[in-house]
Design a protein around this motif. Sequence first.
Motif, mmCIF file in Angstrom:
data_model
loop_
_atom_site.group_PDB
_atom_site.id
_atom_site.type_symbol
_atom_site.label_atom_id
_atom_site.label_comp_id
_atom_site.label_asym_id
_atom_site.label_seq_id
_atom_site.Cartn_x
_atom_site.Cartn_y
_atom_site.Cartn_z
ATOM 1 N N ALA A 114 12.101 4.895 2.028
ATOM 2 C CA ALA A 114 12.000 4.340 3.376
ATOM 3 C C ALA A 114 11.864 5.446 4.411
ATOM 4 N N SER A 115 11.424 5.060 5.582
ATOM 5 C CA SER A 115 11.275 5.972 6.704
ATOM 6 C C SER A 115 12.645 6.484 7.151
ATOM 7 N N ARG A 116 12.748 7.784 7.320
ATOM 8 C CA ARG A 116 13.992 8.370 7.815
ATOM 9 C C ARG A 116 14.296 7.869 9.234
ATOM 10 N N ALA A 117 13.250 7.632 10.033
ATOM 11 C CA ALA A 117 13.428 7.238 11.436
ATOM 12 C C ALA A 117 14.010 5.845 11.594
ATOM 13 N N ASP A 118 13.499 4.865 10.826
ATOM 14 C CA ASP A 118 13.933 3.483 11.048
ATOM 15 C C ASP A 118 14.298 2.730 9.774
ATOM 16 N N ARG A 119 14.309 3.417 8.657
ATOM 17 C CA ARG A 119 14.665 2.853 7.347
ATOM 18 C C ARG A 119 13.733 1.718 6.910
ATOM 19 N N HIS A 120 12.544 1.668 7.492
ATOM 20 C CA HIS A 120 11.538 0.699 7.062
ATOM 21 C C HIS A 120 10.989 1.155 5.711
ATOM 22 N N PHE A 122 8.755 2.191 2.691
ATOM 23 C CA PHE A 122 7.383 2.640 2.514
ATOM 24 C C PHE A 122 6.767 1.906 1.337
ATOM 25 N N PRO A 124 4.203 3.455 -0.956
ATOM 26 C CA PRO A 124 3.390 4.650 -1.198
ATOM 27 C C PRO A 124 2.056 4.335 -1.871
#
Length: 171
Positions: A114-120, A122, A124
């Motif tokens: 997941a994205s480090r910024a918003d935990r959305h 990924f 891949p």
Amino acid sequence: MQPKSASILECPVGRAVETVGEWWSILILRDAFQGATRFDEFSQNLGIAPNILSRRLAHLTASGMFVRRRYHERPPRYEYVLTDKARDFFPVVAALLAWGNRHLAPKGEAILLASRADRHPFDPVVVDAADMQPITLDNAVIIAGPGASRGMRKRIASLKAMNPAVAPAGD
């Protein structure tokens, strides 16, 4: 050590497998991406025999995937720090994670990237850096690079698939 043909050693996939293809190596790198750096951390996380772990860490260090750095003098203790070469391997592990979740998780995904910024989470995919389009078996071919030997050029020309002169499967 497996005997290697010239075509395997000249192929980037063959060379990559030579470096990280042994499954313990990939799991060691996975754990290093997750923050493990010390022998005992790898050993505890993986349940790997110490002699096998020592060999794999030595190979990954000799291959330029880790730098071994002393963190304790007496007794001497070392940590294994990822190199840029190893960090460039992360997308391979991300692709393996996605493939495993897609095809080998009958009860659902246990781990998501997941994205480090918003935990959305990924999803891949491998894309071409120039146009950001996914690279798939249907749209990819293999061509000789500038360093290809005559033997490699002959091998590429003889391919039954991924050859620019051959129509994709299903056409």
